[in-house]
Design a protein around this motif. Structure first.
Motif, mmCIF file in Angstrom:
data_model
loop_
_atom_site.group_PDB
_atom_site.id
_atom_site.type_symbol
_atom_site.label_atom_id
_atom_site.label_comp_id
_atom_site.label_asym_id
_atom_site.label_seq_id
_atom_site.Cartn_x
_atom_site.Cartn_y
_atom_site.Cartn_z
ATOM 1 N N ALA A 186 0.830 -1.210 0.000
ATOM 2 C CA ALA A 186 0.000 0.000 0.000
ATOM 3 C C ALA A 186 0.861 1.255 0.000
ATOM 4 C CB ALA A 186 -0.926 -0.009 1.211
ATOM 5 N N GLU A 189 2.174 1.914 -3.482
ATOM 6 C CA GLU A 189 1.170 2.539 -4.345
ATOM 7 C C GLU A 189 1.048 4.036 -4.053
ATOM 8 O OE1 GLU A 189 -0.326 1.137 -6.956
ATOM 9 O OE2 GLU A 189 0.915 -0.618 -6.495
ATOM 10 N N ARG A 190 1.179 4.417 -2.802
ATOM 11 C CA ARG A 190 1.150 5.855 -2.474
ATOM 12 C C ARG A 190 2.358 6.563 -3.078
ATOM 13 N NH1 ARG A 190 -0.579 3.708 2.472
ATOM 14 N NH2 ARG A 190 1.414 4.022 3.530
ATOM 15 N N LEU A 192 3.927 5.660 -5.839
ATOM 16 C CA LEU A 192 3.714 5.754 -7.277
ATOM 17 C C LEU A 192 2.765 6.881 -7.644
ATOM 18 C CD1 LEU A 192 3.349 1.979 -8.258
ATOM 19 C CD2 LEU A 192 5.342 3.455 -8.603
ATOM 20 N N ALA A 193 1.827 7.176 -6.768
ATOM 21 C CA ALA A 193 0.864 8.244 -7.035
ATOM 22 C C ALA A 193 1.447 9.631 -6.807
ATOM 23 C CB ALA A 193 -0.379 8.053 -6.158
ATOM 24 N N TRP A 198 6.303 9.478 -10.148
ATOM 25 C CA TRP A 198 5.822 9.034 -11.456
ATOM 26 C C TRP A 198 6.584 9.728 -12.580
ATOM 27 C CZ3 TRP A 198 3.437 4.779 -12.445
ATOM 28 C CH2 TRP A 198 2.904 4.559 -13.726
ATOM 29 N N ARG A 220 2.145 -1.328 -16.663
ATOM 30 C CA ARG A 220 1.716 0.011 -16.272
ATOM 31 C C ARG A 220 2.876 0.986 -16.166
ATOM 32 N NH1 ARG A 220 0.450 0.371 -9.821
ATOM 33 N NH2 ARG A 220 2.023 -1.066 -9.018
ATOM 34 N N PRO A 227 -1.077 5.996 -11.282
ATOM 35 C CA PRO A 227 -2.226 5.316 -10.657
ATOM 36 C C PRO A 227 -3.194 6.312 -10.048
ATOM 37 C CG PRO A 227 -0.152 4.303 -9.990
ATOM 38 C CD PRO A 227 0.201 5.571 -10.711
#
Length: 227
Positions: A186, A189-190, A192-193, A198, A220, A227
């Motif tokens: 998790a 993913e934060r 990557l955002a 990015w 992706r 994301p």
């Protein structure tokens, strides 16, 4: 413009510094280093003898080593996003997480890639397995200590997260996170955002073809938006 960054867009450690620069929109001149060219390597080594990237040059001052570079930016070229807190205890937490990601995630990942770059007959299977096992232990440690806050060392994005993003990006290709690593996944993913993270991925797309595990890169990361 006084800041010059000597770097390569595929380098994980260069991403670490780029993320810090992008977080604050710090103006700099980017110079790609071709260490494969003997003349270019010699010219670069004249700036700093190890010839490692990235290297930050501010006027007449040469600043090596990514953690030091980010601290230098935080003090000499501060922006809206402080990457090292003023409070000593909080600062120690940031430095600890920075070391964890550099030494226990980035390092074994790079040792594995170094083996992959060798001719197959010259690879050391035991060393490769040790790197993979080391990443597993690092994932366990990080997941167990991550806590419920948004970022590695607390609620504020910091130097630790600059280190985490490239380390985890490349490490997860060598050894994907396990189903037990829910907090770590998790957190990734934060990261990557985060626009600064990015942006590094997008800018690396033209050179991912030179990455030795390019066949394992998730789709992706090769096209599309964050994301």
């Amino acid at each position: 413009m006084s800041l010059t960054l000597h770097y390569h867009p595929l380098s994980s450690y260069c991403w670490k510094l780029l993320i810090a620069l992008y977080e604050n929109g710090t103006p700099f001149e980017a110079q790609v280093v071709n260490l494969g060219d003997p003349a270019a390597r010699a010219a670069y080594a004249a700036l700093w003898p190890t010839a490692k990237i990235p290297l930050l040059v501010d006027g007449n001052r040469v600043v090596p080593e990514t953690s030091l570079q980010i601290e230098y930016l935080d003090r000499r070229h501060p922006g809206r996003q402080r990457l090292l807190p003023d409070d000593l205890d909080a600062q120690l937490d940031v430095r600890l997480w920075d070391r964890l990601f550099d030494l226990y995630v980035m390092d074994p990942m790079q040792r594995y890639i170094a083996q992959i770059l060798r001719p197959e007959a010259q690879r050391d299977p035991q060393a490769m397995q040790a790197s993979v096992d080391g990443l597993g232990r690092a994932y366990d440690l990080i997941d167990s200590r991550m806590g419920e806050h948004a970022w590695a060392a607390g609620e504020d994005f910091s130097l630790a997260d600059c280190a985490a993003a490239p380390a985890l990006f490349y490490a997860a290709i060598v050894r994907p996170f396990g189903p037990e690593h829910t907090r770590l996944a998790a957190y990734f993913e934060r990261l990557l955002a985060r626009p600064s993270v990015w942006r590094c991925i997008v800018e690396a797309r033209p050179v991912f073809q030179y990455y030795p595990l390019r066949h394992a890169l998730p789709a992706r990361f090769l096209s599309g938006d964050a994301p």
